[in-house]
Design a protein around this motif. Structure first.
Motif, PDB file in Angstrom:
ATOM      1  N   SER A   1      56.175  23.259  67.880  1.00 54.28           N
ATOM      2  CA  SER A   1      57.624  23.180  68.032  1.00 54.28           C
ATOM      3  C   SER A   1      58.322  24.206  67.156  1.00 54.28           C
ATOM      4  N   LEU A   2      57.866  24.352  65.914  1.00 55.56           N
ATOM      5  CA  LEU A   2      58.460  25.338  65.011  1.00 55.56           C
ATOM      6  C   LEU A   2      58.219  26.765  65.509  1.00 55.56           C
ATOM      7  N   GLU A   3      57.037  27.015  66.031  1.00 56.03           N
ATOM      8  CA  GLU A   3      56.739  28.357  66.535  1.00 56.03           C
ATOM      9  C   GLU A   3      57.604  28.678  67.748  1.00 56.03           C
ATOM     10  N   TRP A   4      57.809  27.668  68.602  1.00 55.59           N
ATOM     11  CA  TRP A   4      58.686  27.887  69.754  1.00 55.59           C
ATOM     12  C   TRP A   4      60.126  28.154  69.294  1.00 55.59           C
ATOM     13  N   LEU A   5      60.590  27.376  68.320  1.00 50.91           N
ATOM     14  CA  LEU A   5      61.939  27.580  67.819  1.00 50.91           C
ATOM     15  C   LEU A   5      62.099  28.968  67.197  1.00 50.91           C
ATOM     16  N   ALA A   6      61.102  29.431  66.481  1.00 51.88           N
ATOM     17  CA  ALA A   6      61.180  30.764  65.867  1.00 51.88           C
ATOM     18  C   ALA A   6      61.382  31.832  66.938  1.00 51.88           C
ATOM     19  N   LEU A   7      60.680  31.708  68.052  1.00 53.82           N
ATOM     20  CA  LEU A   7      60.843  32.663  69.144  1.00 53.82           C
ATOM     21  C   LEU A   7      62.240  32.568  69.751  1.00 53.82           C
ATOM     22  N   ARG A   8      62.717  31.350  69.960  1.00 52.08           N
ATOM     23  CA  ARG A   8      64.046  31.177  70.553  1.00 52.08           C
ATOM     24  C   ARG A   8      65.126  31.715  69.623  1.00 52.08           C
TER      25      ARG A   8
ATOM     26  N   ARG B   1      59.388  26.435  76.213  1.00 51.14           N
ATOM     27  CA  ARG B   1      58.896  25.910  74.948  1.00 51.14           C
ATOM     28  C   ARG B   1      57.616  25.119  75.083  1.00 51.14           C
ATOM     29  N   ARG B   2      57.229  24.711  76.272  1.00 47.98           N
ATOM     30  CA  ARG B   2      56.003  23.924  76.400  1.00 47.98           C
ATOM     31  C   ARG B   2      55.026  24.656  77.316  1.00 47.98           C
TER      32      ARG B   2
ATOM     33  N   GLY C   1      64.523  10.685  66.144  1.00 50.43           N
ATOM     34  CA  GLY C   1      65.374  11.776  65.683  1.00 50.43           C
ATOM     35  C   GLY C   1      64.680  13.099  65.518  1.00 50.43           C
ATOM     36  N   GLY C   2      63.429  13.191  65.948  1.00 49.20           N
ATOM     37  CA  GLY C   2      62.699  14.444  65.812  1.00 49.20           C
ATOM     38  C   GLY C   2      62.815  15.327  67.039  1.00 49.20           C
ATOM     39  N   HIS C   3      61.871  16.236  67.155  1.00 47.58           N
ATOM     40  CA  HIS C   3      61.947  17.218  68.233  1.00 47.58           C
ATOM     41  C   HIS C   3      60.719  17.233  69.131  1.00 47.58           C
ATOM     42  N   VAL C   4      59.666  16.505  68.772  1.00 49.77           N
ATOM     43  CA  VAL C   4      58.451  16.514  69.579  1.00 49.77           C
ATOM     44  C   VAL C   4      57.868  15.106  69.647  1.00 49.77           C
TER      45      VAL C   4
ATOM     46  N   ASN D   1      62.387  27.256  54.785  1.00 51.30           N
ATOM     47  CA  ASN D   1      61.382  26.294  54.341  1.00 51.30           C
ATOM     48  C   ASN D   1      60.480  25.819  55.473  1.00 51.30           C
ATOM     49  N   LEU D   2      60.798  26.235  56.702  1.00 48.88           N
ATOM     50  CA  LEU D   2      60.048  25.795  57.878  1.00 48.88           C
ATOM     51  C   LEU D   2      59.447  26.946  58.673  1.00 48.88           C
ATOM     52  N   ASP D   3      60.022  28.114  58.546  1.00 48.42           N
ATOM     53  CA  ASP D   3      59.680  29.270  59.367  1.00 48.42           C
ATOM     54  C   ASP D   3      58.174  29.534  59.359  1.00 48.42           C
ATOM     55  N   PRO D   4      57.526  29.484  60.541  1.00 48.72           N
ATOM     56  CA  PRO D   4      56.082  29.747  60.587  1.00 48.72           C
ATOM     57  C   PRO D   4      55.691  31.110  60.032  1.00 48.72           C
TER      58      PRO D   4
END
Length: 240
Positions: free
Chosen positions: A116-123, A239-240, A83-86, A14-17
């Motif tokens: 943030s989501l795009e970075w997570l997808a790569l990781r 990631r940044r 509680g978020g990520h960015v 539901n989040l995947d770019p």
């Protein structure tokens, strides 16, 4: 538009770019600003009024963002401190000001969340075990993934990092095709109650959690000859 359910937010699909295209240009930015500006009250409540107008405005802006962009944007306002990520939206006391400034802040927060989501997808792709990995090798990759993702949460420097750790691990597992209920079970069995807010885990605990995570998923202890995996051990946080 009804809020995205908490259950839906546990599934990376539901989040995947890659599954949710997003085009951002000057025209789209102007359109989002135009949709947000009318919801900013001309007179704000401030601390004396317990920011009631500001909270109301935030809910309206949230509805605009979710309706326009869909499920992936559900956490556009999740600041690290909440509680978020960015870093992004923050508290309404500073986020809701003038119509133009509020719209600009919301747009910036949305873009931060997307990045943030795009970075997570790569990781997630880098950390996932290869399809042809042996059980021991797969276990090694999963242990490494767990430790690296918990470390990402720790880097937030907030008391919410245990919850962030669990969320990242659920997203990682569902990114590999695992059912979200099973992913939740694995994460709870592995880290439930083992981390404390504001307390960084000692290295032995972090290693133990990573190993338990791997064994829970594969039934095998991780392969220990790291010399053959020197290139993977050189994983860097970009990631940044």
């Amino acid at each position: 538009m009804p809020p995205v359910s908490f259950e839906a937010t546990q599934d990376w699909n539901n989040l995947d770019p890659a599954r949710h295209p997003f085009v951002w240009d000057d025209e789209e930015e102007a359109r989002l600003h135009a949709l947000i500006r009318p919801w900013v009250p001309p007179v704000l409540s401030g601390s004396a009024g317990r920011w009631q107008c500001e909270w109301w405005c935030e809910e309206q802006v949230d509805a605009v963002v979710r309706e326009r962009y869909g499920s992936w944007a559900f956490a556009w306002r999740w600041d690290l401190g909440f509680g978020g990520h960015v870093n992004g939206w923050g508290h309404v006391s500073t986020a809701v000001t003038t119509p133009e400034a509020t719209a600009a802040r919301a747009a910036a927060a949305l873009l931060n969340w997307r990045r943030s989501l795009e970075w997570l997808a790569l990781r997630f792709a880098e950390l996932a075990p290869p399809p042809d990995a042996s059980p021991e090798d797969r276990s090694w990759h999963l242990e490494r993934a767990c430790v690296r993702l918990v470390t990402v949460a720790l880097d937030s420097g907030t008391d919410s990092w245990p919850g962030q750790s669990a969320r990242l691990l659920r997203w990682f597992l569902t990114s590999t095709g695992m059912d979200q209920d099973e992913a939740g079970r694995v994460v709870e069995a592995t880290i439930g109650g083992r981390f404390e807010s504001w307390v960084a885990p000692a290295r032995p605990l972090l290693d133990s959690v990573g190993e338990d995570f791997a064994v829970e998923l594969t039934g095998h202890l991780p392969y220990r000859d790291h010399r053959e995996r020197a290139d993977l051990e050189d994983f860097h946080d970009n990631r940044r």
